[in-house]
Every structure is written in structure tokens, then in C-alpha cells.
Design an enzyme around this catalytic site. Structure first.
Site, PDB file in Angstrom:
ATOM      1  N   SER A 265       0.855  -1.201   0.000  1.00  0.00           N
ATOM      2  CA  SER A 265       0.000   0.000   0.000  1.00  0.00           C
ATOM      3  C   SER A 265       0.881   1.237   0.000  1.00  0.00           C
ATOM      4  O   SER A 265       2.092   1.140   0.206  1.00  0.00           O
ATOM      5  CB  SER A 265      -0.875   0.006   1.256  1.00  0.00           C
ATOM      6  OG  SER A 265      -0.083   0.396   2.377  1.00  0.00           O
ATOM      7  N   ASP A 266       0.276   2.392  -0.221  1.00  0.00           N
ATOM      8  CA  ASP A 266       1.032   3.601   0.028  1.00  0.00           C
ATOM      9  C   ASP A 266       0.947   3.896   1.530  1.00  0.00           C
ATOM     10  O   ASP A 266       0.261   3.198   2.281  1.00  0.00           O
ATOM     11  CB  ASP A 266       0.505   4.762  -0.847  1.00  0.00           C
ATOM     12  CG  ASP A 266       1.564   5.825  -1.060  1.00  0.00           C
ATOM     13  OD1 ASP A 266       1.486   6.555  -2.052  1.00  0.00           O
ATOM     14  OD2 ASP A 266       2.499   5.907  -0.228  1.00  0.00           O
ATOM     15  N   TYR A 267       1.615   4.937   1.920  1.00  0.00           N
ATOM     16  CA  TYR A 267       1.816   5.256   3.335  1.00  0.00           C
ATOM     17  C   TYR A 267       0.473   5.465   4.063  1.00  0.00           C
ATOM     18  O   TYR A 267      -0.189   6.468   3.838  1.00  0.00           O
ATOM     19  CB  TYR A 267       2.645   6.529   3.406  1.00  0.00           C
ATOM     20  CG  TYR A 267       3.444   6.740   4.670  1.00  0.00           C
ATOM     21  CD1 TYR A 267       2.851   7.192   5.833  1.00  0.00           C
ATOM     22  CD2 TYR A 267       4.809   6.497   4.700  1.00  0.00           C
ATOM     23  CE1 TYR A 267       3.591   7.401   6.979  1.00  0.00           C
ATOM     24  CE2 TYR A 267       5.559   6.705   5.848  1.00  0.00           C
ATOM     25  CZ  TYR A 267       4.944   7.157   6.977  1.00  0.00           C
ATOM     26  OH  TYR A 267       5.684   7.367   8.125  1.00  0.00           O
TER      27      TYR A 267
END
Ligand code: GLC
Length: 706
Positions: free
Chosen positions: A250-252
């Protein structure tokens, strides 16, 4: 691996799905040592440096029950210690081989520092320069973007990412992130299936075909379904259609953000939605670690889904050889970082990323015997900005700014250099303006350095008005009023809406954020030691928010003099500087365009040839570009689509015939279901040195043979 998987507890399995931000002064967060010992930390981002990595790795490998090594990741976007031009600058070179070489150096340094995974290449197509992250990619075009995606994946991963100088790459941000509404970062995205298929997907597909090991899901909502919980893009397209066998991170905190999106009512539901949609590893937020045990127990998430996610991650840890060689070599790190030959490449990349936007009256190159040169503009000495956003472990002290390079040249007999900051991107006082004018008045020629700071570019740095920040335009006007030979150098991370500069300044050199060797590269161009050969990978608009990208639809009323046509009342049509534009100190002429056939069937190829001649006073490089237009199709097509390009270097007076072979892929488009379609009909082919004008010829696509 199956044996290992079978011995893992559920908590240990969830540990492999967790990536945490380990950044802290001095190395890593001490609480991560215990997580590592418990086998609950599969990966970190921002922990780097051989000694630091080894200490945390030892806790996992020697301190945990199963000894599964940590996968260390970092944003190595355009260099690790040797910082190259920002990716948008590199794309201006239209030289994917060069990008492969710089990515390979970045990988070598990063791997030596204990990293085995970078969150790059960013392959988002970006057509709204108000979006700060346009700096991180290859611009507005799917064909150019795909070429760069392939090159960067090859550069980072090579043939075998387990090699000591290679790392895993990550195609990001899957998908459509660059189409954020109004260019506002993290904003919603509404894209048709046709736009996704033909504009935003291609660079990701290219990365996949180049073997990219991982993808990163994005922050944005896509047509009402956030991309970090979007089973259609993450599973139907990416795995079922394209056969992706790596894993998605995932992104942050983008998994937990499914709650803020209004897509998941809770962290637990966010975890279920993201994992079942196809996000194997959760970056920083902890919804997997905190909820998946209960979700498995309740039957909401089958254990098989978790096992498959763990399997995909472990597969790469095994392939990387991390189980056999989990530790970094401090000696190797010391010998690898910032090697002199890497700076030489940084210089080459900075030179090739330069785009000569305008050059009237022969202002550039400055005469070799110039006695004095005034440098105006604080960006000329801004080391941090020269590295641009995502500058890895680059050190500002390593940057040679334009001012430093000019002063070095002065010591070797170059022109006497004077300097005035003229304020900065936040503003200019009258006194600073007056000082800049006084400084310029005393010199024989002037370089005015304009643009934006690195802080005004990159993530969370969208700008609604993309003119020159502060009073830079006032400074330029005051300097130009002196009537001296004046060249503008632009240092920026996005196309800017600068119609006044384009009108007033006789010479404009786009230098972007050029990395460690930004200064020497610009100086070499200013004095004609190199010939600027770059071409814009993204168009400069006249006005903020104006769609200036070249591959637009015709509409039923193309812009024209008639009132009732598609245009603005208060902004000129077309780009200020179009995609593919870039001048040289010499002049090139294209002539004699020929086609091997004026008609084609979908299973055939056509070869086009064109003569390129250097009719100017000195050697130079032209980027010959091939565009296609489908004049009538079952889905309207852009007025032009880039389908080929070649860099051609010629001595003065030299000429060469250049050829391109185009197959069906140049004349078709993806349908909503992903099938590629080539329809019979009339096409135009343009061959030129930018996305406007050029030589034109026609081609008929015949029906497929029965
Ligand atoms: C950031 C960015 C992403 C980056 C990640 C880790 O927010 O969106 O591109 O790789 O977080 O730093």
C-alpha cells in the site's frame, strides 16, 4: 517456502504483511528491535546504511523463531547518494538508456547501503502541472512514459535483483493518481475505462513486462473505489488479466485511509477490503496486524488469502537470496557510495535533461571571451533545491550549484561573476530588487535564475497558480529593462505558466532540478560547450489549469477563430511550449518522408524514413518524433499520439536517413475490456521535432484478411 509457510503462526504470517517506517535519527526505532525478534516486522522503509540495517536485521534473522529476514526499502527515486536530475528532467532527455544507467547506479548505491527494494519508478501519467508530483515521473505521454518505465525497472532490477548491486523495483502509484481533480494532491480521480486503458495503464503494463517485482497501490479514490481497496484494478486487471505474480504494497497508511475515504467503516473493515482486493503488504498503518487474527477467526477473511499474500512476499525474499545473505557489507558500502564515475554520469544526465525553450538574437551561447556575467536569483545558489524532491540520502554539500560552477569557471579564467539573490521564491523587497539591478548593470551579460524551490514541488506540493512564485517576474522585468544580453535559467519541478517570461526573455534554458551536477551542466550549456538537446516531456500551459497536453481530443468544434469553438475567452489555445519542444544551438531540417506502403493490414508493419540534416553552424542532437492520428474510430482518438522517437546526433552539414517501423500497435487502441482493436480507416502520420507541425503523410488501414 511451503514448508516455512506451514510452520508459521498466524501472528508471524501477519508480520510479513507489515511494513513500518523505521526512520529515526541514528538509524531505526528501538521498538522495532522487539518486533523483529518476534517475527512481526516483515519490512521497513527509511532504514538504511549497512551498519544500521545489519543491527535490525540481526534481531530478525538471529533473534526470531524462524529467522525470516526483513526486506529493507527506501524511496530511491533519482539516486541514493549520487543524486541525478529529477525524473521529469531525465525524461526531457528522451533517452531511456540513460535512465537505465542512472537507475543502475542508484541501485548499486542503495544495495550497498543494505536496501533491497525501492519505491520506484513512479510511472503516473501527469497532465496537470498543478500537481506537484509531476516531477517524479516521465510526464504526459503514455508512449514516452512506457519507455521510461521499462528502462528504470531494468536499471533497478537488472536480470537478477539478487545481484549485490540490484534491488527490487516498484511500479507506483497504481492507478490514476496523476489525474487528481484540479491537480490537487490526494484528490479524487474520475477516469473512463478508455482513459485508464489507453493513457494511465500503459506505463504500468510496460513496467510489468519489464519484470517489475512489486506495485504500490495509490492514495486516490478511482471512480468511487479507492485504489488501495479496489479489487477491479488490483485483482481483475493486475492479476487476472495481466498475470502479475509479485506483490502489492500500500502507500503510506493508505489502507487505514479507506476509512477517511468513507469506503470502510472501521480499520478492521479497511484491512479486510484492502487485503481481499489485493494489497499484500500494509505500509505503516497497522490494520492488518491489529485485525486480521479476528477476521480469520470470524471467517471474514479466509486463511488462504493471508497465506497467498505471505507466499508472494516470501517468494521474493527467497529470490533475493535474503535467507542466505541477509546482511550488508560495510566495506562494500564505503567503496560504492559517491564513486567519482557516478558524478560523471550525473553530469551527463544533467546535460541531457536541459531543454532550450527559446533563443533569439543569439544570446546563447554566451561568447567565450565574455568579461563579466551577473547572476541574479537565489535559486542559483540553492543546493537543496538543485536535488529536487525525494533526494534519497543525497547531501546538499555535494551539490555544485550554478553559482558555484560559474565561480569555479572564473578561477580558471572565465568571466568575472557577480551575484545578487534578488529575494527568493517567497518574495523580493524593493531593496533586494534595487541591488539586483545594480549588480546586473555592472556586468556585460546577465543570467536570471527563476523557478520554484524544491519545497514547492513533489508530494503535497500542488500549486493552484503555477506562474513564478514571489516577485521573480518583477526582478526579470527590471533586469531586462537594462537592455543587456540576458538569459533566463529555469529551476523547477513542473511546467510553469510563464507567458510573460516566454515573451520578454530572449533566451530561456529549462534546467529543472538537475541533481548534484546541475551547476556545471548549465554552465557548459550557457557557454556552448554542450548543445542542449532536451525536449519537453510535459507541456507548459499559458494559464494555470489550462489543459495543454498535446494528445487532446478534437471535439466537435476544434478551437478556431469562430466564436463557437472550443477555447477560452481569456487564455490562448494550445501550449505555451508544447510537448516534445526543445531547441538546439544548431538547426535541423527534416525532409523526404517516405512510407514503405500507403496502406497496411493489421498484421503487417510499415516502415517510414525521413532525412534529418544539420543545417546549422555546429554539431547537435535532434529528437525525431513520430505521431499518428486516427481520423475516425469507434472511440474518438487524440489528435496525435506519439508512436516513436529517436535521438539523432549530427555534425554540421551532416545528414542521415532515419527510419521507424510501425506495427498494428501504433494504429489501434484498447477497448474497455482490455482487448486491443485496430480498425480499418484513414490515418495521418507526422514526423517532426515536437508535437506540433512536422512532415505529414497519410496511410490507409485495410481490413484484416478474412
Ligand atoms: C509517500 C508516497 C510514496 C512513497 C511512500 C513511502 O507518501 O506517496 O510515493 O513511496 O510514501 O515514502
Amino acid at each position: 517456502m511451503e514448508t516455512l509457510l506451514a510452520t508459521m503462526t498466524l501472528v508471524e504470517k501477519l508480520g510479513q504483511l507489515q511494513q513500518l517506517d523505521g526512520f529515526s535519527e541514528g538509524g531505526f526505532r528501538k521498538e522495532h528491535l522487539e518486533l523483529a525478534r518476534q517475527g512481526r516486522l516483515g519490512s521497513t522503509l527509511n532504514v538504511r546504511g549497512a551498519r544500521v540495517v545489519n543491527e535490525l536485521q540481526r534481531a530478525a534473522v538471529e533473534g526470531s523463531r524462524l529467522g525470516i529476514p526483513i526486506l529493507f526499502a527506501f524511496d530511491v527515486i533519482h539516486g541514493y547518494r549520487t543524486i541525478f536530475p529529477v525524473p521529469l528532467a531525465e525524461a526531457s532527455a528522451w533517452d531511456p538508456d540513460l535512465a537505465e544507467r542512472t537507475a543502475a547506479v542508484a541501485a548499486a548505491e542503495a544495495a550497498a547501503a543494505g536496501l533491497k527494494w525501492t519505491f520506484a519508478p513512479m510511472v503516473d501519467i501527469a497532465r496537470d502541472p498543478r500537481w506537484g508530483r509531476i516531477v517524479e515521473g516521465a510526464g504526459e505521454d503514455p508512449f514516452l512514459g512506457s519507455a521510461y518505465a521499462r528502462a528504470r525497472v531494468y536499471g533497478f532490477q537488472g536480470k537478477d535483483p539478487s545481484e549485490p548491486d540490484k534491488i527490487l523495483a516498484c511500479a507506483k502509484h497504481w492507478v490514476g493518481y496523476g489525474a487528481a481533480e484540479g491537480g490537487r494532491d490526494y484528490a479524487g480521480v474520475e477516469l473512463s475505462a478508455s482513459s485508464l486503458r489507453n493513457i494511465y495503464y500503459p506505463p504500468f503494463r510496460a513496467a510489468l513486462e519489464a519484470g517489475v517485482a512489486t506495485f504500490m497501490s495509490a492514495f486516490n479514490d478511482l471512480n468511487g473505489v479507492p485504489t488501495s481497496g479496489n479489487a477491479s484494478t488490483l485483482t481483475s486487471v493486475l492479476r487476472r488479466e495481466w498475470g502479475f505474480s509479485g506483490f502489492v504494497v500500500s502507500d503510506y497508511t493508505s489502507v487505514l485511509e479507506l476509512v477517511a475515504h468513507g469506503f470502510a467503516p472501521s480499520g478492521a473493515e479497511a484491512a479486510r477490503l484492502a487485503l481481499t482486493a489485493g494489497v499484500e503488504m500494509e505500509m505503516v498503518s497497522r490494520t492488518y496486524a491489529e485485525n486480521l487474527e479476528n477476521l480469520v477467526t470470524s471467517g471474514a477473511v479466509p486463511l488462504s488469502v493471508i497465506d497467498e499474500a505471505v507466499r508472494r512476499i516470501l517468494r521474493w525474499k527467497f529470490r533475493l537470496g535474503l535467507f542466505d545473505h541477509p546482511y550488508a557489507d560495510e566495506q562494500r558500502e564505503a567503496e560504492t557510495l559517491a564513486r567519482p564515475e557516478f558524478r560523471v554520469l550525473a553530469r551527463e544526465a544533467a546535460v541531457r535533461s536541459l531543454v532550450l525553450l527559446k533563443n533569439e538574437g543569439g544570446v546563447l551561447p554566451f561568447p567565450k571571451n565574455l568579461r563579466s556575467l551577473a547572476v541574479i536569483g537565489s535559486l542559483a545558489d540553492d543546493r537543496l533545491s538543485a536535488m529536487g524532491s525525494w533526494s534519497g540520502d543525497g547531501r546538499a554539500d555535494d551539490v555544485l550549484t550554478l553559482l558555484a560552477a560559474l565561480r569555479a569557471r572564473e578561477k580558471l579564467g572565465g568571466p568575472h561573476i557577480t551575484y545578487a539573490g534578488g529575494g527568493d521564491v517567497s518574495g523580493t523587497t524593493d531593496a533586494q530588487l534595487a541591488e539586483a539591478v545594480r549588480t546586473a548593470k555592472r556586468a556585460d551579460a546577465v543570467t536570471v535564475v527563476l523557478g520554484e524551490s524544491a519545497a514547492q514541488s513533489g508530494e503535497a506540493a500542488s500549486r493552484a497558480f503555477i506562474g513564478l512564485p514571489g516577485r521573480q517576474l518583477d526582478v526579470l522585468r527590471a533586469i531586462l529593462a537594462l537592455g543587456k544580453p540576458t538569459a533566463v535559467v529555469l529551476l523547477n519541478g513542473r511546467p510553469l505558466a510563464i507567458p510573460e517570461v516566454a515573451t520578454l526573455a530572449p533566451a530561456i534554458l529549462e534546467a529543472w532540478f538537475g541533481g548534484l551536477e546541475s551547476g556545471p551542466a548549465i554552465v557548459a550549456a550557457l557557454f556552448g560547450e554542450v548543445d542542449p538537446s532536451g525536449k519537453l516531456p510535459a507541456a507548459f500551459p499559458h494559464c494555470s489549469g489550462q489543459p495543454a497536453y498535446y494528445g487532446r481530443k478534437s471535439t466537435g468544434r476544434p478551437a478556431g477563430t469562430d466564436k463557437y469553438t472550443s477555447k477560452y475567452l481569456d487564455c490562448p489555445d494550445g501550449a505555451l511550449f508544447p510537448f516534445g519542444h526543445g531547441l538546439s544551438y544548431t538547426t535541423f531540417a527534416l525532409a523526404d518522408l517516405t512510407l514503405s506502403s500507403q496502406s497496411l493490414r493489421p498484421d503487417e508493419k510499415v516502415t517510414l524514413e525521413v532525412e534529418v540534416r544539420n543545417v546549422g553552424p555546429r554539431a547537435g542532437t535532434e529528437v525525431v518524433q513520430v505521431y499518428v492520428r486516427d481520423l475516425a474510430a469507434s472511440r474518438t482518438r487524440p489528435v496525435r499520439e506519439l508512436k516513436g522517437f529517436q535521438r539523432v546526433s549530427l555534425e554540421t552539414g551532416e545528414h542521415r536517413r532515419v527510419n521507424f517501423t510501425l506495427g498494428a500497435e501504433a494504429f489501434g487502441f484498447y477497448q474497455d475490456d482490455g482487448r486491443f482493436l485496430v480498425e480499418p480507416g484513414q490515418f495521418l502520420i507526422y514526423v517532426g521535432n515536437s508535437s506540433i507541425g512536422g512532415l505529414e503523410t497519410a496511410l490507409t488501414m485495410l481490413p484484416a484478411r478474412p
